[in-house]
Design an enzyme around this catalytic site. Structure first.
Site, PDB file in Angstrom:
ATOM      1  N   ASP A  74       0.805  -1.229   0.000  1.00  9.39           N
ATOM      2  CA  ASP A  74       0.000   0.000   0.000  1.00  9.39           C
ATOM      3  C   ASP A  74       0.829   1.266   0.000  1.00  9.39           C
ATOM      4  O   ASP A  74       0.407   2.292  -0.521  1.00  9.39           O
ATOM      5  CB  ASP A  74      -0.943   0.016   1.212  1.00  9.39           C
ATOM      6  CG  ASP A  74      -0.199   0.251   2.521  1.00  9.39           C
ATOM      7  OD1 ASP A  74       0.714  -0.531   2.834  1.00  9.39           O
ATOM      8  OD2 ASP A  74      -0.526   1.230   3.220  1.00  9.39           O
ATOM      9  N   ASP A  77       5.828   0.413   3.167  1.00  6.31           N
ATOM     10  CA  ASP A  77       6.128  -0.799   3.924  1.00  6.31           C
ATOM     11  C   ASP A  77       5.853  -2.012   3.045  1.00  6.31           C
ATOM     12  O   ASP A  77       5.622  -1.899   1.849  1.00  6.31           O
ATOM     13  CB  ASP A  77       5.312  -0.835   5.217  1.00  6.31           C
ATOM     14  CG  ASP A  77       3.821  -0.655   4.959  1.00  6.31           C
ATOM     15  OD1 ASP A  77       3.360  -0.979   3.843  1.00  6.31           O
ATOM     16  OD2 ASP A  77       3.108  -0.181   5.867  1.00  6.31           O
ATOM     17  N   TYR A 226      -5.178   0.721   9.408  1.00 11.01           N
ATOM     18  CA  TYR A 226      -6.365   1.038   8.619  1.00 11.01           C
ATOM     19  C   TYR A 226      -7.638   0.677   9.387  1.00 11.01           C
ATOM     20  O   TYR A 226      -8.420  -0.173   8.956  1.00 11.01           O
ATOM     21  CB  TYR A 226      -6.326   0.314   7.271  1.00 11.01           C
ATOM     22  CG  TYR A 226      -5.293   0.890   6.333  1.00 11.01           C
ATOM     23  CD1 TYR A 226      -5.558   2.059   5.616  1.00 11.01           C
ATOM     24  CD2 TYR A 226      -4.048   0.286   6.174  1.00 11.01           C
ATOM     25  CE1 TYR A 226      -4.604   2.602   4.763  1.00 11.01           C
ATOM     26  CE2 TYR A 226      -3.100   0.823   5.331  1.00 11.01           C
ATOM     27  CZ  TYR A 226      -3.384   1.980   4.621  1.00 11.01           C
ATOM     28  OH  TYR A 226      -2.437   2.517   3.779  1.00 11.01           O
ATOM     29  N   GLU A 472       5.724   9.916   2.981  1.00  9.53           N
ATOM     30  CA  GLU A 472       5.283   8.589   2.561  1.00  9.53           C
ATOM     31  C   GLU A 472       4.193   8.732   1.512  1.00  9.53           C
ATOM     32  O   GLU A 472       3.342   9.623   1.598  1.00  9.53           O
ATOM     33  CB  GLU A 472       4.774   7.772   3.744  1.00  9.53           C
ATOM     34  CG  GLU A 472       4.525   6.308   3.376  1.00  9.53           C
ATOM     35  CD  GLU A 472       4.335   5.409   4.588  1.00  9.53           C
ATOM     36  OE1 GLU A 472       4.513   4.188   4.451  1.00  9.53           O
ATOM     37  OE2 GLU A 472       4.010   5.933   5.678  1.00  9.53           O
TER      38      GLU A 472
END
Length: 500
Positions: A74, A77, A226, A472
């Site tokens: 995603d 990571d 999430y 990020e």
């Protein structure tokens, strides 16, 4: 008349030029689609263009006896989170459904279809039974203890599923939406594949609706990354509407009509659109549906959906008397500190599509602050996109790879370490921290097309791998921007999703 010294005059002129700069949206579109190749998990194809990546996660699912090789990481990571991955594919599919001709005109249609199919192929594997969906591979807690290239992973690759005893309506419904939207994308070019996707979408929606429950209760390890703050009702409405778009089956239309009030679709006035809170997207899709042949009650409820959709758009335009989306001094929409540009790019896709819709039906938007035409909405979309691409006080493009200046220290394991193809020397868990994360030098690999989190409320941005709230990037940041860039780059007339 105020007096300015020569230096101030020069600064004012340069600032004006920066904010009026014209950008190459076609180039930005191509780069945004390239980003998804950098996020691939699994065995990479011979057509792979991001050469600093290699195969990874080839044993995913083996421990649980299921093939879960493939899909997308995603962000920076190495976890495969099902909810944001599915949302990414829904947004990419919406972009193609809405702007197929424009993407094709830019020579990027095949690339866009490949990006979608990389996700849907994985979802087919992850849905081996009607009421079983593998929703995550790896866990964020152990993953975040290491800084390793995906090719070197030594962290847990445990897979997590939702089923009848452990329901997960959010992830089931979002995956249904993704597969339904993708089935529209492939309906002409790959009809058999399109029907397969639709079959999975129908089963997943039925599963998510019949066995209702929050997915972060069934998969507690996802809560720190999430969690579902909005619950699952927005995803169920979202999936129903995409299934209606894909099938024209009134069962799904009636679901959205009958549950509009109790699920919050016609009652929640929302000022954000994101992987978690999808009401604005739900409301916009419903508002763009044709009303011909519908009952008076259905028309009434669609009008309520439209009212809430237009509340969101007016909030973005700063045209509500009460709730508006904040803006930075430089004019950027600002929702919150962490990865703010996701809310901007996601919202821009809604605004762009709705601008097309208003143009198609020859109507205007009636905000509390005045009447707004489709041209004004599209002009605002362009201004926000230009800010992203460099027309901002920092003079930085937040879409990586777009010159002249962009973040060089993106918070991303693979990009921050020497390419596996250049050096197959194993990088250990803590070795990655010391050798790569702690380096002050720019990343050795450019994460082209990644839309990073972006600046703060005051337009400030610090290019540091440790500043992950700003540096990020996430797949769902860029996915919605694909459609927006295609629109701004393309010459074709406005058109409405309701007529596709």
């Amino acid at each position: 008349m105020p007096k300015y010294n020569s230096l101030v005059v020069v600064i004012l002129i340069l600032t004006t030029l920066a904010f009026s700069e014209s950008f190459n949206y076609g180039d930005a579109l191509s780069k945004s689609l390239l980003y998804f190749e950098a996020q691939r998990s699994g065995r990479l194809p011979h057509t792979q263009r991001v050469k600093w990546r290699d195969n990874s996660g080839l044993l995913d699912g083996l421990e649980q006896g299921v093939d879960l090789v493939g899909g997308y990481y995603d962000a920076g990571d190495n976890v495969k989170f099902g909810l944001p991955m599915a949302y990414t594919i829904t947004l990419l599919s919406w972009s193609v459904v809405q702007y197929r001709d424009e993407i094709g005109g830019a020579g990027e249609l095949d690339t866009a279809l490949e990006a979608i199919k990389w996700g849907t192929d994985y979802f087919i594997k992850a849905h081996p039974q009607p009421h079983v969906l593998w929703a995550q591979v790896g866990d964020g807690d152990t993953d975040h203890l290491c800084w390793q290239r995906p090719e070197d992973m030594t962290t847990s690759r445990r897979a997590y599923k939702v089923d009848e005893e452990n329901p997960g309506s959010e992830v089931a419904a979002e995956t249904a939406a993704a597969m339904a939207a993708a089935s529209i994308v492939f309906s002409e070019t790959k009809p058999h594949y399109s029907r397969l996707l639709l079959e999975h979408a129908i089963q997943l929606f039925e599963f998510g609706d019949k066995f209702r429950g929050r997915y972060d209760e069934s998969i507690p390890v996802v809560k720190g990354y999430y969690p579902s703050a909005s619950g699952y009702k927005d995803e169920l409405l979202w999936a129903a509407l995409w299934l209606y778009k894909a099938t024209n089956n009134l069962t799904y239309f009636n679901y959205a009509i009958q549950n509009g009030d109790s699920f919050g679709g016609t009652t929640w006035a929302i000022a954000e659109f994101s992987w978690d809170v999808k009401y604005a997207g739900v409301q916009a899709i419903a508002a763009m549906l044709p009303t011909e042949g519908k009952s008076e009650e259905a028309k009434k409820i669609l009008k309520q959906y439209r009212s809430k959709a237009e509340f969101y758009i007016c909030a973005c335009l700063n045209k509500n008397n009460s709730t508006n989306v904040k803006r930075s001094p430089g004019g950027l929409l600002y929702t919150r500190r962490w990865n703010n540009l996701q809310y901007v790019s996601n919202g821009l896709l809604v605004l762009t599509a709705y601008s097309d819709h208003l143009s198609w039906i020859n109507q205007s938007l009636e905000c509390e602050g005045g009447v707004v035409g489709w041209q004004e909405i599209l002009s605002f979309v362009k201004s926000q996109t230009d800010y992203i691409l460099g027309a901002n006080p920092m003079g930085v493009s937040y879409l990586v790879g777009v010159e002249p200046s962009y973040p060089k220290r993106v918070h991303h394991r693979g990009a921050s370490a020497v390419s596996y193809r250049d050096s197959k020397v194993f990088v250990g868990c803590m070795q990655g921290y010391y050798n790569w994360l702690l380096r002050e030098a720019p990343n050795p690999n450019v994460l082209v097309g990644a839309l990073v989190g972006g600046p703060d409320l005051y337009d400030h941005f610090r290019d540091s791998r440790f500043n992950f709230a700003q540096t990020e990037a996430c797949t769902y940041n860029t996915a919605s921007l694909v459609g927006v860039l295609a629109k701004l780059n393309g010459p074709t007339p406005n058109k409405s999703l309701s007529h596709k």
